[in-house]
Design a protein around this motif. Structure first.
Motif, PDB file in Angstrom:
ATOM      1  N   TYR A  78       0.813  -1.220   0.000  1.00  0.00           N
ATOM      2  CA  TYR A  78       0.000   0.000   0.000  1.00  0.00           C
ATOM      3  C   TYR A  78       0.843   1.266   0.000  1.00  0.00           C
ATOM      4  N   GLU A  79       2.125   1.120  -0.029  1.00  0.00           N
ATOM      5  CA  GLU A  79       3.021   2.263  -0.187  1.00  0.00           C
ATOM      6  C   GLU A  79       3.488   2.383  -1.628  1.00  0.00           C
ATOM      7  N   PHE A  80       3.800   1.231  -2.246  1.00  0.00           N
ATOM      8  CA  PHE A  80       4.408   1.251  -3.578  1.00  0.00           C
ATOM      9  C   PHE A  80       3.482   0.746  -4.679  1.00  0.00           C
ATOM     10  N   ALA A  81       2.241   0.385  -4.323  1.00  0.00           N
ATOM     11  CA  ALA A  81       1.179   0.114  -5.289  1.00  0.00           C
ATOM     12  C   ALA A  81       1.392  -1.111  -6.169  1.00  0.00           C
ATOM     13  N   ASP A  82       2.117  -2.107  -5.640  1.00  0.00           N
ATOM     14  CA  ASP A  82       2.207  -3.377  -6.351  1.00  0.00           C
ATOM     15  C   ASP A  82       2.510  -4.485  -5.354  1.00  0.00           C
ATOM     16  N   ASP A  83       2.377  -5.723  -5.818  1.00  0.00           N
ATOM     17  CA  ASP A  83       2.547  -6.867  -4.927  1.00  0.00           C
ATOM     18  C   ASP A  83       4.012  -7.064  -4.555  1.00  0.00           C
ATOM     19  N   LEU A  84       4.237  -7.740  -3.436  1.00  0.00           N
ATOM     20  CA  LEU A  84       5.600  -7.953  -2.943  1.00  0.00           C
ATOM     21  C   LEU A  84       6.486  -8.671  -3.943  1.00  0.00           C
ATOM     22  N   ASP A  85       5.904  -9.595  -4.716  1.00  0.00           N
ATOM     23  CA  ASP A  85       6.720 -10.348  -5.670  1.00  0.00           C
ATOM     24  C   ASP A  85       7.091  -9.525  -6.900  1.00  0.00           C
ATOM     25  N   LYS A  86       6.537  -8.299  -6.998  1.00  0.00           N
ATOM     26  CA  LYS A  86       6.861  -7.413  -8.124  1.00  0.00           C
ATOM     27  C   LYS A  86       7.812  -6.292  -7.714  1.00  0.00           C
ATOM     28  N   LEU A  87       8.014  -6.102  -6.414  1.00  0.00           N
ATOM     29  CA  LEU A  87       8.787  -4.961  -5.929  1.00  0.00           C
ATOM     30  C   LEU A  87      10.236  -5.333  -5.646  1.00  0.00           C
ATOM     31  N   SER A  88      11.144  -4.450  -6.060  1.00  0.00           N
ATOM     32  CA  SER A  88      12.569  -4.644  -5.811  1.00  0.00           C
ATOM     33  C   SER A  88      12.874  -4.459  -4.325  1.00  0.00           C
ATOM     34  N   ILE A  89      13.881  -5.166  -3.838  1.00  0.00           N
ATOM     35  CA  ILE A  89      14.300  -4.933  -2.450  1.00  0.00           C
ATOM     36  C   ILE A  89      15.014  -3.586  -2.319  1.00  0.00           C
ATOM     37  N   ASP A  90      15.334  -2.953  -3.455  1.00  0.00           N
ATOM     38  CA  ASP A  90      15.929  -1.610  -3.440  1.00  0.00           C
ATOM     39  C   ASP A  90      14.871  -0.522  -3.608  1.00  0.00           C
ATOM     40  N   ILE A  91      13.610  -0.878  -3.407  1.00  0.00           N
ATOM     41  CA  ILE A  91      12.491   0.027  -3.674  1.00  0.00           C
ATOM     42  C   ILE A  91      12.613   1.355  -2.922  1.00  0.00           C
ATOM     43  N   GLU A  92      13.180   1.324  -1.714  1.00  0.00           N
ATOM     44  CA  GLU A  92      13.264   2.543  -0.903  1.00  0.00           C
ATOM     45  C   GLU A  92      14.559   3.322  -1.120  1.00  0.00           C
ATOM     46  N   LYS A  93      15.510   2.717  -1.824  1.00  0.00           N
ATOM     47  CA  LYS A  93      16.799   3.382  -2.033  1.00  0.00           C
ATOM     48  C   LYS A  93      16.666   4.640  -2.886  1.00  0.00           C
ATOM     49  N   THR A  94      15.631   4.675  -3.731  1.00  0.00           N
ATOM     50  CA  THR A  94      15.449   5.843  -4.602  1.00  0.00           C
ATOM     51  C   THR A  94      15.171   7.113  -3.797  1.00  0.00           C
ATOM     52  N   HIS A  95      14.747   6.960  -2.541  1.00  0.00           N
ATOM     53  CA  HIS A  95      14.414   8.132  -1.724  1.00  0.00           C
ATOM     54  C   HIS A  95      15.506   8.473  -0.707  1.00  0.00           C
ATOM     55  N   GLU A  96      16.594   7.706  -0.705  1.00  0.00           N
ATOM     56  CA  GLU A  96      17.610   7.890   0.332  1.00  0.00           C
ATOM     57  C   GLU A  96      18.265   9.263   0.301  1.00  0.00           C
ATOM     58  N   ASN A  97      18.393   9.856  -0.876  1.00  0.00           N
ATOM     59  CA  ASN A  97      19.069  11.149  -0.997  1.00  0.00           C
ATOM     60  C   ASN A  97      18.108  12.331  -0.965  1.00  0.00           C
ATOM     61  N   SER A  98      16.844  12.055  -0.699  1.00  0.00           N
ATOM     62  CA  SER A  98      15.861  13.134  -0.633  1.00  0.00           C
ATOM     63  C   SER A  98      16.064  13.944   0.642  1.00  0.00           C
ATOM     64  N   SER A  99      15.893  15.259   0.529  1.00  0.00           N
ATOM     65  CA  SER A  99      16.012  16.136   1.703  1.00  0.00           C
ATOM     66  C   SER A  99      14.651  16.405   2.338  1.00  0.00           C
ATOM     67  N   VAL A 100      13.587  15.915   1.702  1.00  0.00           N
ATOM     68  CA  VAL A 100      12.232  16.155   2.209  1.00  0.00           C
ATOM     69  C   VAL A 100      11.966  15.251   3.406  1.00  0.00           C
ATOM     70  N   SER A 101      11.394  15.822   4.463  1.00  0.00           N
ATOM     71  CA  SER A 101      11.113  15.041   5.666  1.00  0.00           C
ATOM     72  C   SER A 101       9.970  15.710   6.438  1.00  0.00           C
ATOM     73  N   GLY A 102       9.727  15.215   7.634  1.00  0.00           N
ATOM     74  CA  GLY A 102       8.730  15.844   8.499  1.00  0.00           C
ATOM     75  C   GLY A 102       7.357  15.217   8.388  1.00  0.00           C
ATOM     76  N   LYS A 103       6.402  15.830   9.051  1.00  0.00           N
ATOM     77  CA  LYS A 103       5.052  15.280   9.087  1.00  0.00           C
ATOM     78  C   LYS A 103       4.432  15.245   7.695  1.00  0.00           C
ATOM     79  N   GLN A 104       3.521  14.312   7.513  1.00  0.00           N
ATOM     80  CA  GLN A 104       2.882  14.130   6.221  1.00  0.00           C
ATOM     81  C   GLN A 104       1.410  14.518   6.356  1.00  0.00           C
TER      82      GLN A 104
END
Length: 463
Positions: free
Chosen positions: A187-213
């Motif tokens: 429900y975060e990445f909009a596809d099933d676990l068998d379709k998602l890369s284990i590096d799925i969250e690495k694309t956001h590692e260099n983002s400076s955006v943070s804080g409450k949502q």
């Protein structure tokens, strides 16, 4: 040298003369009136560029779509501003005094959502918080486990299976953890676990955006309307072909041809992959391959209006764990908390969402009510009204937002974003290198594309 310049000038003159009625030539035509297209248009408009947005739909906003129903705003597309700190959209919201409300859901901290969730078992009994508290650490330790895996080409599902074996997770604890994992990843990445890369969250590692949502009680469309002010936009213009053979680019729609010196393409990656727009010359091979590599997930919503609130008014989320695969897995949000109206917002994602898009509204509601009646009893009322989205079937999006699939490199985002001959430029959330699948990522990509157009214009003027 002079002869070459004369030939180029002659060619350009012939093109202009051949245009019916000496058609207007824009500095830049922007394909798509979503947040990235509007961001690019605003930037160039402020710099006095002669621009035009061509939008296929009968509205602006793209995958931002707010509908006023039942005395409140319903966001059928994007809902959240994912982090208010260092977010390029935050100043625009402040300038326009757009009201926001923070949610317990936070894509940076899964536990906050789970702490504000009431979870039930398959018999409808509430799972004690103490039991959930013993399972939540297993969820939080899943990310560190993924980080240390040497094989980066496996899916999240494979990684989860390895994790379950390593930690010897069984029985009801496994059921609870499985629901938590689905709620946090599918429900975060909009596809099933068998379709998602284990590096799925690495694309956001260099983002400076943070804080409450936060979400927008009066609709995300407020931001779109602010950006669209004074911007020339033509709606109901479905771009069929872009011919950039000659100095003046031709953009063909279903009923008109437009001309421009440069074009910014902001359509979803799924539209490019489906070749809904023909290019002459054809797009470079690496871009075609990148568009086929990055996938679009499906993330749908069902808003249900009832005549009364029969659920916990205080908790933000409602979940039902599964003992088998017979029942769908939904993420249910208590929308009363934000609207003060008896509304539940039911999320559906991945393959399950795609399957639901092929059944009737009546069947969808029946499936949801079956699960709600497990939790709250058979006497709860039917919804008095509902709104259902089907983003995978939307011909102008073919999905909800992009994600990194199993075994695919995030370098593909960079390839999709790369300009062609300093004449075709690309924007949209799937061209964001650090914030894909977010509104602020799409917005920033539009600013980046506009700057690329400006830099290209300066180089050409020097020549």
């Amino acid at each position: 040298m002079l002869s070459k310049k004369f030939t180029q000038l002659s060619t350009l003159l012939l093109i202009i003369i051949s245009m019916p009625g000496f058609a207007q030539i824009y500095d830049t035509v922007i394909i798509g009136g979503g947040i990235s297209g509007l961001a690019a248009a605003t930037q160039l408009h402020q710099k006095k560029y002669n621009i035009l947005i061509l939008e296929a739909r009968d509205r602006v906003g793209g995958r931002i779509w707010s509908m006023n129903r039942w005395g409140t705003a319903l966001d059928l597309g994007a809902s959240w501003l994912h982090g208010v700190d260092n977010n390029p959209i935050s100043p625009l919201i402040a300038e326009s005094s757009i009201k926001t409300m923070p949610t317990s859901y936070n894509s940076e901290d899964y536990q906050k959502k789970l702490d504000d969730m009431v979870l039930y078992d398959e018999t409808g009994k509430q799972i004690p918080q103490q039991e959930i508290d013993t399972t939540t650490p297993l969820l939080l330790n899943f990310d560190p486990f993924i980080e240390h895996l040497s094989n980066r080409k496996i899916s999240l599902q494979t990684a989860f299976n390895l994790y379950v074996t390593k930690e010897n997770i069984k029985g009801r604890q496994l059921k609870i953890l499985t629901y938590q994992i689905l709620s946090s990843y599918v429900y975060e990445f909009a596809d099933d676990l068998d379709k998602l890369s284990i590096d799925i969250e690495k694309t956001h590692e260099n983002s400076s955006v943070s804080g409450k949502q936060v979400i927008f009680p009066s609709g995300y469309i407020q931001l779109v309307n602010k950006l669209a002010q004074d911007i020339p936009i033509k709606l109901n213009q479905i771009v069929k072909k872009i011919d950039y053979t000659n100095p003046i680019i031709e953009i063909e729609t279903q009923n008109h041809t437009y001309y421009a010196r440069s074009v910014i393409i902001t359509v979803p990656v799924s539209i490019l992959n489906a070749k809904k727009i023909a290019f002459n010359p054809q797009l470079p091979t690496d871009k075609i391959q990148a568009c086929s590599q990055i996938k679009m997930g499906t993330y749908d919503k069902v808003f249900l209006l009832f005549n009364k609130v029969f659920w916990d008014k205080e908790k933000e989320w409602i979940g039902l764990i599964q003992s088998n695969s017979k029942l769908p897995v939904f993420d249910i949000m208590n929308y009363y908390k934000f609207s003060k109206l008896p509304i539940l917002l039911v999320f559906n994602a991945g393959k399950q969402a795609e399957l639901f898009e092929n059944i009737s509204d009546k069947q969808i509601i029946k499936n949801i009510m079956k699960e709600l009646r497990i939790i709250y009893g058979k006497s709860i009322p039917e919804p008095s009204a509902y709104v259902i989205t089907r983003w995978n079937k939307d011909p102008y999006s073919l999905g909800s937002y992009s994600h990194l699939p199993t075994g695919v490199s995030s370098d593909n985002y960079k390839i999709i974003a790369k300009p062609i001959k300093n004449r075709l430029f690309f924007a949209g959330e799937a061209t964001s290198l650090i914030d894909p699948a977010t509104v602020h990522g799409a917005y920033s990509s539009g600013i980046r594309a506009a700057e690329e157009v400006e830099n290209s214009s300066k180089k050409n003027s020097v020549k």
